[in-house]
Design an enzyme around this catalytic site. Structure first.
Site, PDB file in Angstrom:
ATOM      1  N   GLU A  37       0.825  -1.207   0.000  1.00  0.00           N
ATOM      2  CA  GLU A  37       0.000   0.000   0.000  1.00  0.00           C
ATOM      3  C   GLU A  37       0.863   1.261   0.000  1.00  0.00           C
ATOM      4  O   GLU A  37       1.924   1.297   0.611  1.00  0.00           O
ATOM      5  CB  GLU A  37      -0.939   0.014   1.214  1.00  0.00           C
ATOM      6  CG  GLU A  37      -2.078  -0.983   1.050  1.00  0.00           C
ATOM      7  CD  GLU A  37      -3.142  -0.855   2.136  1.00  0.00           C
ATOM      8  OE1 GLU A  37      -4.311  -1.060   1.820  1.00  0.00           O
ATOM      9  OE2 GLU A  37      -2.803  -0.565   3.299  1.00  0.00           O
ATOM     10  N   CYS A  94       3.806   8.539   0.711  1.00  0.00           N
ATOM     11  CA  CYS A  94       4.244   7.610   1.751  1.00  0.00           C
ATOM     12  C   CYS A  94       4.461   6.250   1.097  1.00  0.00           C
ATOM     13  O   CYS A  94       3.515   5.632   0.599  1.00  0.00           O
ATOM     14  CB  CYS A  94       3.187   7.558   2.850  1.00  0.00           C
ATOM     15  SG  CYS A  94       3.660   6.519   4.243  1.00  0.00           S
ATOM     16  N   CYS A 126       5.562  -6.569   7.580  1.00  0.00           N
ATOM     17  CA  CYS A 126       6.753  -6.188   8.346  1.00  0.00           C
ATOM     18  C   CYS A 126       7.002  -7.269   9.386  1.00  0.00           C
ATOM     19  O   CYS A 126       6.061  -7.732  10.027  1.00  0.00           O
ATOM     20  CB  CYS A 126       6.519  -4.845   9.052  1.00  0.00           C
ATOM     21  SG  CYS A 126       7.968  -4.243   9.960  1.00  0.00           S
ATOM     22  N   CYS A 130       5.695  -4.378  16.077  1.00  0.00           N
ATOM     23  CA  CYS A 130       5.387  -3.297  17.029  1.00  0.00           C
ATOM     24  C   CYS A 130       3.901  -3.434  17.384  1.00  0.00           C
ATOM     25  O   CYS A 130       3.064  -3.622  16.506  1.00  0.00           O
ATOM     26  CB  CYS A 130       5.666  -1.928  16.411  1.00  0.00           C
ATOM     27  SG  CYS A 130       7.406  -1.669  16.000  1.00  0.00           S
ATOM     28  N   CYS A 140       1.012  -1.114  15.746  1.00  0.00           N
ATOM     29  CA  CYS A 140       1.020  -0.884  14.302  1.00  0.00           C
ATOM     30  C   CYS A 140       0.285  -1.993  13.558  1.00  0.00           C
ATOM     31  O   CYS A 140       0.541  -3.176  13.790  1.00  0.00           O
ATOM     32  CB  CYS A 140       2.470  -0.803  13.808  1.00  0.00           C
ATOM     33  SG  CYS A 140       2.622  -0.603  12.022  1.00  0.00           S
ATOM     34  N   GLY A 186       6.562  -1.726   6.392  1.00  0.00           N
ATOM     35  CA  GLY A 186       7.908  -2.280   6.404  1.00  0.00           C
ATOM     36  C   GLY A 186       8.939  -1.445   7.127  1.00  0.00           C
ATOM     37  O   GLY A 186       8.710  -0.291   7.476  1.00  0.00           O
ATOM     38  N   GLU A 187      10.086  -2.075   7.368  1.00  0.00           N
ATOM     39  CA  GLU A 187      11.227  -1.411   7.989  1.00  0.00           C
ATOM     40  C   GLU A 187      12.284  -1.193   6.905  1.00  0.00           C
ATOM     41  O   GLU A 187      12.928  -2.151   6.460  1.00  0.00           O
ATOM     42  CB  GLU A 187      11.765  -2.285   9.129  1.00  0.00           C
ATOM     43  CG  GLU A 187      13.140  -1.904   9.645  1.00  0.00           C
ATOM     44  CD  GLU A 187      13.292  -0.428  10.024  1.00  0.00           C
ATOM     45  OE1 GLU A 187      12.378   0.159  10.627  1.00  0.00           O
ATOM     46  OE2 GLU A 187      14.361   0.148   9.692  1.00  0.00           O
ATOM     47  N   SER A 212      12.487   6.456   7.445  1.00  0.00           N
ATOM     48  CA  SER A 212      12.136   6.284   8.851  1.00  0.00           C
ATOM     49  C   SER A 212      12.496   4.874   9.308  1.00  0.00           C
ATOM     50  O   SER A 212      12.205   3.901   8.628  1.00  0.00           O
ATOM     51  CB  SER A 212      10.634   6.526   9.024  1.00  0.00           C
ATOM     52  OG  SER A 212      10.236   6.292  10.356  1.00  0.00           O
ATOM     53  N   HIS A 219       9.004   6.460  20.488  1.00  0.00           N
ATOM     54  CA  HIS A 219       7.757   6.053  21.151  1.00  0.00           C
ATOM     55  C   HIS A 219       7.819   5.841  22.655  1.00  0.00           C
ATOM     56  O   HIS A 219       6.786   5.813  23.315  1.00  0.00           O
ATOM     57  CB  HIS A 219       7.141   4.807  20.506  1.00  0.00           C
ATOM     58  CG  HIS A 219       7.026   4.902  19.023  1.00  0.00           C
ATOM     59  ND1 HIS A 219       6.630   6.051  18.380  1.00  0.00           N
ATOM     60  CD2 HIS A 219       7.273   4.000  18.042  1.00  0.00           C
ATOM     61  CE1 HIS A 219       6.631   5.853  17.074  1.00  0.00           C
ATOM     62  NE2 HIS A 219       7.018   4.633  16.841  1.00  0.00           N
ATOM     63  N   ASN A 260      -3.564   6.535  15.545  1.00  0.00           N
ATOM     64  CA  ASN A 260      -4.728   6.094  14.783  1.00  0.00           C
ATOM     65  C   ASN A 260      -5.105   4.708  15.275  1.00  0.00           C
ATOM     66  O   ASN A 260      -4.358   3.760  15.043  1.00  0.00           O
ATOM     67  CB  ASN A 260      -4.393   6.064  13.289  1.00  0.00           C
ATOM     68  CG  ASN A 260      -4.088   7.469  12.786  1.00  0.00           C
ATOM     69  OD1 ASN A 260      -4.935   8.355  12.858  1.00  0.00           O
ATOM     70  ND2 ASN A 260      -2.875   7.681  12.313  1.00  0.00           N
ATOM     71  N   CYS A 313      -1.259   6.987   9.420  1.00  0.00           N
ATOM     72  CA  CYS A 313      -0.082   6.311   9.971  1.00  0.00           C
ATOM     73  C   CYS A 313      -0.456   5.007  10.650  1.00  0.00           C
ATOM     74  O   CYS A 313      -1.346   4.971  11.495  1.00  0.00           O
ATOM     75  CB  CYS A 313       0.594   7.177  11.038  1.00  0.00           C
ATOM     76  SG  CYS A 313       1.098   8.779  10.465  1.00  0.00           S
TER      77      CYS A 313
END
Ligand code: SAH
Length: 290
Positions: A47, A61, A68, A72, A75, A113-114, A142, A168, A242, A283
């Site tokens: 996406e 984005c 991923c 986390c 997420c 993803g990372e 990021s 975070h 979110n 996000c």
């Protein structure tokens, strides 16, 4: 290319696909945000989101992986099945899709993803974004603080691509609870690496901090974060959560008072605008199940 013979064109369509990604679905928010669900040739979901702002800025984005592996807890992407790393072309084809619809001027690797788990392909794609009108200074990668990639980024990347770090939580126990990767690469090491980047490249690091009600948003949490950072090296972006699962987002006053605490410690902080919530494009909401 109507000047080419018809048969040749037919062959080209077969042999040289226009894009490595196929568009599966397209949604548009009432704030102008657009989300596209793509599929790789073997069916992995990817996406991407285009945010259009009132000042004319258009920010893309991008996803670096399908799913991923880092889990986390807040997420949505972290809870879906990990597919694989995307190729540089699969990353660029996300951008090209939106570029065909109009100008774009910013890109953030903040989708699925990372990025630093897929270092080479991410960098190869980022190096080519200027061809689409997105300069390196307007490109941000990021990371959760994946050290092998971060170290390579600091040492090897001499173009002015920007760096963002998802923190975070300042407290190690809490951070490990939210981001299991913290056990592997402790925050102190990650921040030391970020400071090396600031010294070497003379650019600040953006810090992302997602605001979870009653979890990481107290005045003590803000003071702990202030103690870790300094305003010459870091700029904080507070992200309204979110809701995608077990947490609730912090209230506006809680976010504002957190920001004020950072302010008093002379750490610049802004609150991220929330966009595309109504189409699950905000996000942390990227997690296609189709
Ligand atoms: N893996 C990288 C790139 C993904 S960026 C990283 O974590 O930095 C995605 C950003 O959105 C991260 O800062 C992430 O913590 C944040 N995020 C994830 N889920 C979210 C949610 N539900 N609400 C708000 N922000 C979220």
């Amino acid at each position: 290319m109507t000047t080419l013979p018809k048969a040749l064109r037919a062959n080209l369509i077969e042999a040289v696909p226009f894009s490595t990604l196929e568009v599966v679905a397209h949604r548009e928010s009432n704030d102008g945000t657009m989300k596209v669900l793509f599929r790789t040739h073997e069916g992995h979901p990817v996406e991407s989101v285009l945010m259009r702002y009132r000042d004319g800025r258009r920010s893309l984005c991008l996803s670096s992986q399908s799913g991923c592996p880092l889990t986390c807890t807040f997420c949505a992407t972290g809870s879906m099945r990990f597919g694989r790393n995307l190729t540089a072309f699969e990353i660029l084809d996300q951008a090209l899709h939106f570029r065909r619809l109009g100008q774009i001027d910013h890109a953030v690797y903040m989708g699925m993803g990372e990025p630093f788990l897929n270092f080479d392909e991410v960098l190869e794609s980022a190096r080519r974004l200027p061809d689409l009108g997105i300069t390196h200074r307007r490109t941000t990668i990021s990371t959760v603080g994946w050290m092998p990639g971060l170290t390579r980024f600091v040492d090897d990347v001499d173009v002015p691509i920007r760096l963002a770090l998802s923190i975070h939580a300042a407290d190690p126990r809490l951070r490990s609870e939210l981001m299991p990767v913290n056990d592997r690469y402790p925050l102190a090491d990650v921040l030391a690496e970020c400071r090396r980047y600031v010294a070497l490249r003379r650019r600040k690091v953006f810090v992302e901090y997602v605001m979870l009600a009653g979890v990481n948003d107290s005045p003590a949490d803000a003071r702990a974060l202030s103690a870790l950072l300094d305003g010459r090296s870091f700029k904080v972006n507070l992200i309204p959560y979110n809701p995608t699962g077990k947490y609730e987002g912090s209230s506006r006053p809680a976010i504002e008072s957190f920001r004020a605490t950072l302010d008093r410690a002379r750490i610049p902080a802004t609150v991220r605008l929330t966009r595309g919530r109504d189409i699950e494009a905000a996000c942390g909401q990227l997690a296609s199940t189709r």
